[in-house]
Scaffold this motif. Structure first.
Motif, mmCIF file in Angstrom:
data_model
loop_
_atom_site.group_PDB
_atom_site.id
_atom_site.type_symbol
_atom_site.label_atom_id
_atom_site.label_comp_id
_atom_site.label_asym_id
_atom_site.label_seq_id
_atom_site.Cartn_x
_atom_site.Cartn_y
_atom_site.Cartn_z
ATOM 1 N N GLU A 286 8.585 21.708 -14.467
ATOM 2 C CA GLU A 286 8.029 22.496 -13.359
ATOM 3 C C GLU A 286 9.207 23.132 -12.625
ATOM 4 O O GLU A 286 10.278 22.521 -12.530
ATOM 5 N N PHE A 287 9.009 24.319 -12.083
ATOM 6 C CA PHE A 287 10.105 24.964 -11.350
ATOM 7 C C PHE A 287 9.594 25.635 -10.090
ATOM 8 O O PHE A 287 8.609 26.357 -10.132
ATOM 9 N N GLU A 288 10.235 25.361 -8.968
ATOM 10 C CA GLU A 288 9.908 26.080 -7.726
ATOM 11 C C GLU A 288 11.176 26.735 -7.187
ATOM 12 O O GLU A 288 12.206 26.061 -7.027
ATOM 13 N N ASN A 289 11.055 28.028 -6.933
ATOM 14 C CA ASN A 289 12.203 28.788 -6.441
ATOM 15 C C ASN A 289 12.122 28.887 -4.921
ATOM 16 O O ASN A 289 11.358 29.679 -4.387
ATOM 17 N N PHE A 290 12.827 28.028 -4.233
ATOM 18 C CA PHE A 290 12.939 28.198 -2.775
ATOM 19 C C PHE A 290 14.246 27.601 -2.282
ATOM 20 O O PHE A 290 14.946 26.895 -3.021
ATOM 21 N N ASP A 291 14.570 27.937 -1.053
ATOM 22 C CA ASP A 291 15.854 27.543 -0.472
ATOM 23 C C ASP A 291 15.676 26.230 0.296
ATOM 24 O O ASP A 291 14.864 26.165 1.227
ATOM 25 N N LEU A 292 16.418 25.231 -0.092
ATOM 26 C CA LEU A 292 16.285 23.910 0.555
ATOM 27 C C LEU A 292 16.812 23.901 1.998
ATOM 28 O O LEU A 292 16.680 22.899 2.696
ATOM 29 N N ARG A 293 17.390 25.021 2.425
ATOM 30 C CA ARG A 293 17.747 25.122 3.855
ATOM 31 C C ARG A 293 16.504 25.376 4.695
ATOM 32 O O ARG A 293 16.558 25.341 5.916
ATOM 33 N N ASP A 294 15.400 25.693 4.016
ATOM 34 C CA ASP A 294 14.134 25.898 4.721
ATOM 35 C C ASP A 294 13.453 24.534 4.891
ATOM 36 O O ASP A 294 12.839 24.002 3.961
ATOM 37 N N LYS A 295 13.564 24.007 6.103
ATOM 38 C CA LYS A 295 13.091 22.647 6.371
ATOM 39 C C LYS A 295 11.585 22.500 6.136
ATOM 40 O O LYS A 295 11.133 21.513 5.550
ATOM 41 N N LEU A 296 10.842 23.509 6.575
ATOM 42 C CA LEU A 296 9.380 23.444 6.453
ATOM 43 C C LEU A 296 8.929 23.487 4.994
ATOM 44 O O LEU A 296 8.052 22.735 4.574
ATOM 45 N N THR B 92 10.672 22.569 2.453
ATOM 46 C CA THR B 92 11.073 21.293 1.827
ATOM 47 C C THR B 92 10.025 20.225 2.133
ATOM 48 O O THR B 92 9.606 19.470 1.262
ATOM 49 N N LYS B 93 9.601 20.218 3.392
ATOM 50 C CA LYS B 93 8.583 19.253 3.819
ATOM 51 C C LYS B 93 7.274 19.460 3.042
ATOM 52 O O LYS B 93 6.710 18.509 2.503
ATOM 53 N N HIS B 94 6.828 20.712 2.976
ATOM 54 C CA HIS B 94 5.573 21.004 2.262
ATOM 55 C C HIS B 94 5.681 20.661 0.783
ATOM 56 O O HIS B 94 4.751 20.124 0.188
ATOM 57 N N PHE B 95 6.821 20.981 0.219
ATOM 58 C CA PHE B 95 7.041 20.686 -1.208
ATOM 59 C C PHE B 95 6.892 19.182 -1.466
ATOM 60 O O PHE B 95 6.186 18.762 -2.384
ATOM 61 N N LEU B 96 7.525 18.365 -0.633
ATOM 62 C CA LEU B 96 7.474 16.912 -0.869
ATOM 63 C C LEU B 96 6.095 16.333 -0.546
ATOM 64 O O LEU B 96 5.691 15.335 -1.133
ATOM 65 N N LYS B 97 5.382 16.997 0.351
ATOM 66 C CA LYS B 97 4.002 16.557 0.645
ATOM 67 C C LYS B 97 3.101 16.827 -0.559
ATOM 68 O O LYS B 97 2.198 16.061 -0.869
ATOM 69 N N LYS B 98 3.365 17.969 -1.231
ATOM 70 C CA LYS B 98 2.581 18.355 -2.402
ATOM 71 C C LYS B 98 2.888 17.437 -3.594
ATOM 72 O O LYS B 98 2.003 17.056 -4.342
ATOM 73 N N HIS B 99 4.157 17.073 -3.737
ATOM 74 C CA HIS B 99 4.573 16.262 -4.895
ATOM 75 C C HIS B 99 4.777 14.805 -4.468
ATOM 76 O O HIS B 99 5.889 14.287 -4.518
ATOM 77 N N THR B 100 3.711 14.164 -4.059
ATOM 78 C CA THR B 100 3.849 12.775 -3.576
ATOM 79 C C THR B 100 4.182 11.812 -4.716
ATOM 80 O O THR B 100 4.576 10.674 -4.471
ATOM 81 N N LEU C 11 16.091 16.822 3.128
ATOM 82 C CA LEU C 11 15.526 16.008 2.042
ATOM 83 C C LEU C 11 15.416 14.552 2.483
ATOM 84 O O LEU C 11 14.383 13.919 2.310
ATOM 85 N N LEU C 12 16.498 14.036 3.053
ATOM 86 C CA LEU C 12 16.504 12.615 3.441
ATOM 87 C C LEU C 12 15.450 12.345 4.512
ATOM 88 O O LEU C 12 14.796 11.301 4.486
ATOM 89 N N GLN C 13 15.271 13.267 5.435
ATOM 90 C CA GLN C 13 14.276 13.065 6.500
ATOM 91 C C GLN C 13 12.888 12.851 5.915
ATOM 92 O O GLN C 13 12.130 12.012 6.387
ATOM 93 N N GLU C 14 12.570 13.608 4.869
ATOM 94 C CA GLU C 14 11.247 13.459 4.249
ATOM 95 C C GLU C 14 11.188 12.203 3.384
ATOM 96 O O GLU C 14 10.213 11.455 3.439
#
Ligand code: NAD
Ligand code: WQD
Length: 337
Positions: free
Chosen positions: A54-64, A66-74, A109-112
């Motif tokens: 799977e591949f998602e193209n986004f910038d990990l400096r975007d906190k929101l 990153t949060k949404h991504f990790l919520k989606k991929h529990t 990343l660590l915060q999530e």
């Protein structure tokens, strides 16, 4: 299937690690913003493994995001965090970019991950944290010297942030891997290093010179206190580095770790001088390289090679390839580019 997040998974070391993970039976999701890589790397990974991560193209400096991504991929069971900016010289010119990209992405990343019941995290650290070590080979217990560059500082700070997170949360497990000098490419020559512009590192400069893209390699100094006067490094095949990530991840997933924050050197244990690397290239390519000796490069340490005992005995991993194997693969890769 166990799902692993690989940040920076289309980059040089990340792509080889995605291949190793998929070959070991893991399911991979990559996050990469393509700031230092190309989408074509994905095709190389698929061609080698016959599996599409799977591949998602986004910038990990975007906190929101990153949060949404990790919520989606529990269902993510482990994270290997490669994404960072890595050019030492650029970090001196633009330190804030380096602090933002290498520290903010890590914190977000660590915060999530810290909120999860349990987290397994592998961090790309570097031998640069040792600076010019007092003794060779360098053990993990060697003191951390004041960083020579903002880039090096981000690796020291990154390790400290992870260590503190692990201390505060016993369910947060992490391993920092301190790479020495990764070189070479996958044996298929379908993925490898893709330096943008003029390479700063020795091996891509050698292969580009041999192909005529660069006129001549400059060897930075031959008056160092080493046997042939040129600097010594521990050059390690990138596939060996990639395999170490699979071993480290399995250590965490199988709860084999002795501490919830561990550090391992990833090197071969053997130092090679710049001239020895050139000789290895000349051996495998059966051609002479055009090079000249020039002044020293500012900031270069004289010598750095790893004590690999801890990685060999505790992690249970050992580099397998020789410098000739690595140079041969680097040369094959360069010729396909
Ligand atoms: P690379 O530049 O090839 O790969 C990094 C990848 O991360 C790239 O694909 C880039 O597009 C991506 N990326 C960067 N910032 C991002 C962001 N904000 N969001 C999403 N993606 C982002 O580098 P590499 O050589 O594969 O190195 C990987 C890691 O290993 C880095 O952390 C680097 O500091 C570390 N490291 C590298 C070496 C080396 O010699 N290559 C040595 C020691 C440590
Ligand atoms: C190797 C040797 C040069 C180019 C860098 C980062 C370090 C780590 C790995 C990420 C040195 C000599 C080089 C050239 C030369 N990266 N050289 N002519 O400097 O060991 O480490 O990459 O963490 O942080 O600093 O690697 O490949 O640049 O140099 O003579 O054109 O080759 O002087 O002795 P280095 P390198």
């Amino acid at each position: 299937m166990v799902k692993i997040l690989v940040t920076g998974g289309l980059g040089y070391i990340g792509s080889h690690t995605v291949v190793a993970l998929q070959e070991a039976g893991f399911k991979v999701v990559i996050v990469d913003n393509l700031s230092n890589s190309s989408i074509s790397v994905l095709e190389g990974i698929v061609a080698i493994t016959n599996k599409t991560p799977e591949f998602e193209n986004f910038d990990l400096r975007d906190k929101l995001k990153t949060k949404h991504f990790l919520k989606k991929h529990t269902d993510i069971c482990g994270v290997i965090h490669f994404a960072a900016s890595k050019a030492v010289g650029e970090s001196v010119e633009n330190p804030l970019l380096y602090y933002e990209n290498n520290i903010n992405t890590l914190i977000y990343l660590l915060q999530e991950l810290d909120k999860k019941e349990t987290s397994n995290f592998i961090f790309s650290s570097s031998c640069t944290v040792y600076g010019q070590a007092d003794a060779m080979p360098i053990t993990e217990a060697a003191p951390i010297k004041p960083a020579e560059s903002p880039y090096g500082n981000t690796k020291q700070i990154g390790e400290a942030i992870i260590k503190d997170t692990c201390r505060a949360n016993q369910n947060f497990n992490a391993i920092a891997l301190r790479y020495f000098n990764p070189i070479g490419a996958h044996k298929s020559a379908k993925i490898g290093e893709l330096p943008i512009g003029v390479p700063q590192n020795l091996v891509p400069y050698i292969t580009q010179t041999a192909l005529g893209i660069r006129e001549q390699l400059s060897v930075y100094g031959n008056n160092y206190p080493t046997p042939d006067g040129t600097c010594i490094r521990d050059y390690i095949h990138v596939v060996d580095v990639a395999n170490a990530h699979v071993v480290a991840l399995e250590r965490l997933l199988n709860k084999k770790h002795q501490d919830n924050f561990e550090i391992f050197n990833l090197g071969t244990g053997k130092g090679s001088s710049v001239l020895e690397v050139i000789q290895a290239f000349e051996r495998v390519s059966i051609q002479k390289l055009n090079y000249k000796i020039v002044n020293r490069r500012e900031g270069d340490v004289i010598s750095a090679y790893a004590d690999t005992k801890k990685a060999n005995e505790i992690l249970g991993w050992k580099a397998k390839s020789t410098i000739d194997d690595a140079m041969d693969s680097a040369w094959k890769w360069q010729k396909t580019l």
